[in-house]
Design a protein around this motif. Structure first.
Motif, short mmCIF file in Angstrom:
data_model
loop_
_atom_site.label_atom_id
_atom_site.label_comp_id
_atom_site.label_asym_id
_atom_site.label_seq_id
_atom_site.Cartn_x
_atom_site.Cartn_y
_atom_site.Cartn_z
N SER A 68 34.61 -5.58 39.49
CA SER A 68 36.03 -5.48 39.12
C SER A 68 36.94 -5.68 40.31
O SER A 68 37.99 -6.30 40.21
N ALA A 69 36.53 -5.10 41.45
CA ALA A 69 37.40 -5.18 42.63
C ALA A 69 37.25 -6.51 43.36
O ALA A 69 38.02 -6.80 44.27
N GLY A 146 18.10 -4.36 36.95
CA GLY A 146 18.85 -5.11 37.97
C GLY A 146 19.54 -6.32 37.37
O GLY A 146 20.74 -6.55 37.58
N LEU A 147 18.79 -7.11 36.58
CA LEU A 147 19.36 -8.33 35.97
C LEU A 147 20.51 -7.97 35.01
O LEU A 147 21.53 -8.65 34.98
N LYS A 148 20.29 -6.90 34.26
CA LYS A 148 21.31 -6.48 33.29
C LYS A 148 22.63 -6.19 34.01
O LYS A 148 23.70 -6.61 33.55
N TYR A 149 22.55 -5.52 35.14
CA TYR A 149 23.79 -5.16 35.83
C TYR A 149 24.36 -6.32 36.65
O TYR A 149 25.56 -6.33 36.94
N VAL A 150 23.54 -7.26 37.01
CA VAL A 150 24.08 -8.49 37.62
C VAL A 150 24.93 -9.22 36.57
O VAL A 150 26.03 -9.71 36.86
N LEU A 151 24.43 -9.24 35.34
CA LEU A 151 25.19 -9.87 34.24
C LEU A 151 26.49 -9.09 33.98
O LEU A 151 27.56 -9.70 33.78
N LEU A 152 26.40 -7.78 34.05
CA LEU A 152 27.61 -6.98 33.84
C LEU A 152 28.62 -7.23 34.98
O LEU A 152 29.83 -7.31 34.73
N ALA A 153 28.10 -7.38 36.21
CA ALA A 153 28.99 -7.67 37.35
C ALA A 153 29.68 -9.02 37.15
O ALA A 153 30.84 -9.19 37.55
N ALA A 154 28.96 -9.97 36.54
CA ALA A 154 29.57 -11.28 36.27
C ALA A 154 30.71 -11.13 35.27
O ALA A 154 31.75 -11.79 35.39
N PHE A 155 30.52 -10.23 34.29
CA PHE A 155 31.61 -9.94 33.35
C PHE A 155 32.80 -9.33 34.09
O PHE A 155 33.95 -9.68 33.85
N ALA A 156 32.49 -8.38 34.97
CA ALA A 156 33.56 -7.70 35.72
C ALA A 156 34.32 -8.72 36.56
O ALA A 156 35.56 -8.69 36.64
N MET A 157 33.59 -9.65 37.16
CA MET A 157 34.25 -10.68 37.97
C MET A 157 35.10 -11.61 37.09
O MET A 157 36.21 -12.00 37.48
N PHE A 158 34.59 -11.91 35.93
CA PHE A 158 35.33 -12.76 34.99
C PHE A 158 36.68 -12.09 34.65
O PHE A 158 37.73 -12.72 34.72
N PHE A 159 36.65 -10.80 34.34
CA PHE A 159 37.90 -10.09 34.04
C PHE A 159 38.79 -10.02 35.29
O PHE A 159 40.01 -10.07 35.20
N SER A 160 38.14 -9.92 36.44
CA SER A 160 38.87 -9.80 37.69
C SER A 160 39.63 -11.10 38.02
O SER A 160 40.71 -11.06 38.63
N THR A 161 39.08 -12.24 37.60
CA THR A 161 39.78 -13.51 37.87
C THR A 161 41.01 -13.65 36.97
O THR A 161 41.94 -14.38 37.30
N SER A 165 45.69 -6.40 37.63
CA SER A 165 45.57 -4.96 37.89
C SER A 165 44.12 -4.54 37.67
O SER A 165 43.29 -5.34 37.23
N PHE A 166 43.83 -3.28 37.99
CA PHE A 166 42.44 -2.81 37.85
C PHE A 166 42.08 -2.54 36.39
O PHE A 166 40.92 -2.42 36.04
N PHE A 167 43.09 -2.43 35.51
CA PHE A 167 42.88 -1.95 34.16
C PHE A 167 41.88 -2.81 33.37
O PHE A 167 40.86 -2.31 32.88
N LEU A 168 42.18 -4.09 33.27
CA LEU A 168 41.30 -4.97 32.49
C LEU A 168 39.90 -5.07 33.10
O LEU A 168 38.90 -4.91 32.37
N PRO A 169 39.77 -5.31 34.42
CA PRO A 169 38.41 -5.41 34.96
C PRO A 169 37.56 -4.16 34.73
O PRO A 169 36.41 -4.26 34.31
N ILE A 170 38.13 -2.99 34.98
CA ILE A 170 37.34 -1.76 34.85
C ILE A 170 37.03 -1.45 33.37
O ILE A 170 35.87 -1.33 32.97
#
Lengths: 263, 293
Positions: A68-69, A146-161, A165-170
């Motif tokens: 997200s960050a 590990g893979l599951k959370y790498v995929l979740l991090a990709a989602f977080a990055m997608f929202f981050s782009t 604000s922090f609201f949508l990514p988190i």
């Protein structure tokens, strides 16, 4: 892209909050032998469940926070102004940043998995179980986490782009996590006799969400790890391909959006 | 080849409640290689927007912008660029050495050159003693100097500096002016935005003044200063040895000098008395605002 990956990881390694989180996870793991002893007959099984859950919980926090960050945080702190003034494409920046996060998550997952194995061995020595734990299955279950959370991090990055604000990514990431974890059960419910009376519109919407959202239950090998059940190689391969395809789509979308964004 | 070419550049933001804000309107500007160009304008005039467009942080709505003939949307356009953002922010967990190594690697410089040039630049900017400290402990001026070091490291042909004097003490400002003069001496191009008109007089070859997103003036600084001479301050001693100062209007200088010399006075100094850059800037902005209202 390599300098971006290294810089991302260097910043994580110097962040005290992340070390505090890892410390808390370590403490949680240390408590597992004691907590497992509350279950008189299933100490080994409970220790496996708890160690995999501790690993999963820490990675959930890390993937959500770091993903997200990632872009939003860099824009907010104005790091991107200097970075993108360099001969560096936005694609390289984003993919480098993501790779740094993914490597860090997988490294944390590996450390916790090894610590988890040690903890399980200690718990097992207290009350020997009928059968020995399947160490490789436990390791494989950790790798899938590990893979599951790498995929979740990709989602977080997608929202981050997308976000300013922090609201949508988190909260978007947490929403995807909970929906993705439950989607398989919802799908099975919809296809059962109990759901016969549901309106076709609701069924169609739920099915659409099932196909759009990531299916995190595909990465869950906890039952196999706890009871030493055999693994289906084709199913694992399918999950791996699913992971790669989903990740590729998410990262492509993130790059496409980020390249069009005014900073 | 021009270092910077801007043709018909426009940028519109979407403001509050969907209102359109015209940050830049049909901007046309060429900056020649080897030139020091000062970009002036009041707050919100479009200086930083122009710089952000040139450095690829914003997308153009219309027109085109090129650095050394390469479209700014292409990251290769920034291969010959050193950029100092306004109020720069650097990763607090990293130290100065790590920042410079990172930038050198992005520019594809070899490790030895990065080390050698980083050392020189850190000494030049008086950061060498603090180079191993994390940047989060730096003062605003030190951060500004490190960001300048980052811009200088690849020895770029073009320096784009957004408010380079911001946050610097008089010593730091003098140092930046020296760096700009040195860059010009080595044939580099410098494009910088500022509010401080005395800095423009000190280092610039040309200036552009932007008001409400429109380029309102494009002038040669030397000519501007020459044309801005309104009179002369003449210091002289009369035949009794008493010192005097006279402010003489431009057209009457020769006549007045002749009469002084005829009276037996001795001339000590003749200094041009000019309308300064600030007065020119204020008048240009006032005229432009009146015209655009």
């Amino acid at each position: 892209m390599l300098p971006i990956i290294l810089m991302t990881m260097r910043c994580f390694l110097r962040d005290r909050i992340l070390f505090a989180l890892l410390g808390a996870a370590g403490l949680l793991l240390l408590l597992i032998p004691a907590m497992s002893s509350f279950s008189m007959r299933q100490v080994q099984e409970l220790s496996i469940t708890l160690s995999l859950s501790a690993n999963s919980f820490l990675l959930l926090i890390l993937a959500t926070l770091l993903g997200s960050a990632s872009v939003w945080g860099d824009i907010e702190r104005r790091y991107t102004a200097g970075l993108l003034g360099l001969p560096l494409s936005r694609r390289s920046y984003l993919l480098g940043k993501f790779t740094g996060i993914a490597v860090f998550l997988l490294a944390c997952c590996a450390i916790l998995a090894v610590a988890g194995l040690a903890v399980i061995a200690i718990a097992k020595s207290q009350y020997p179980a009928a059968s020995d734990p399947q160490w490789w299955v436990i390791l494989l279950a950790s790798a899938m986490i590990g893979l599951k959370y790498v995929l979740l991090a990709a989602f977080a990055m997608f929202f981050s782009t997308l976000s300013t604000s922090f609201f949508l990514p988190i909260f978007g990431t947490l929403g995807v996590y909970f929906a993705g974890t439950a989607s398989q059960e919802v799908f099975e419910y919809l296809n059962s006799d109990i759901a016969e009376n549901l309106s076709p519109l609701v069924k169609s919407c739920a099915e659409a969400f099932y196909y759009i959202l990531p299916n995190f239950s595909a990465f869950d090998l906890k039952v196999q790890a706890v009871y030493g059940l055999p693994l289906d190689a084709m199913s694992l391969l399918g999950t791996l391909l699913y992971f790669l395809a989903y990740l590729a789509v998410l990262l492509t979308l993130s790059v496409w959006l980020f390249e069009r964004r005014d900073l | 080849m021009n270092a910077i070419e801007i043709k018909g550049l426009s940028k519109t933001y979407r403001g509050k409640r969907g209102a359109r804000v015209e940050a830049l309107v049909d901007l046309n500007l060429d900056v020649k290689a080897g030139e020091v160009f000062g970009f002036l304008g009041p707050n919100g005039a479009g200086k930083s927007t122009t710089i952000k467009l040139l450095t690829g942080q914003l997308r153009l709505n219309s027109g085109c912008a090129m650095l050394f003939g390469v479209q700014v949307s292409d990251p290769d356009a920034r291969l010959r660029l050193g950029y100092l953002p306004e109020n720069p922010s650097l990763h607090g967990h990293m130290n100065a050495w790590e920042h410079l190594r990172f930038v050198g690697q992005i520019h594809g410089l070899d490790a030895q050159r990065i080390k050698r040039d980083s050392q020189q630049i850190l000494e030049l900017l008086e950061l060498d003693k603090d180079a191993k400290r994390p940047v989060k402990g730096y003062s605003k001026g030190m951060t500004q100097r490190l960001a300048l070091a980052v811009a200088l490291l690849p020895d770029p042909d073009l320096l784009i500096l957004d408010e380079p004097m911001s946050g610097l003490d008089p010593l730091g400002r003098a140092l930046v002016k020296d760096i700009i003069r040195d860059a010009k001496g080595r044939g580099k191009t410098v494009f910088f935005s500022t509010h401080i008109t005395s800095d423009i007089e000190a280092v610039c070859d040309r200036i552009g003044i932007v008001v409400r997103g429109r380029l309102c003036a494009l002038e040669n600084v030397a000519e501007l200063l020459r044309e801005g001479v309104e009179g002369y301050l003449v210091r002289y001693a009369d035949k009794l040895g008493c010192q005097h100062e006279d402010l003489i209007v431009r057209d009457r200088l020769r006549e007045r000098l002749d009469s002084l010399l005829a009276s037996g006075a001795t001339l000590d100094a003749i200094e041009p008395h000019r309308r300064d850059m600030e007065a020119y800037f204020l008048q240009t902005v006032k005229d432009a605002e009146a015209c655009l209202s």
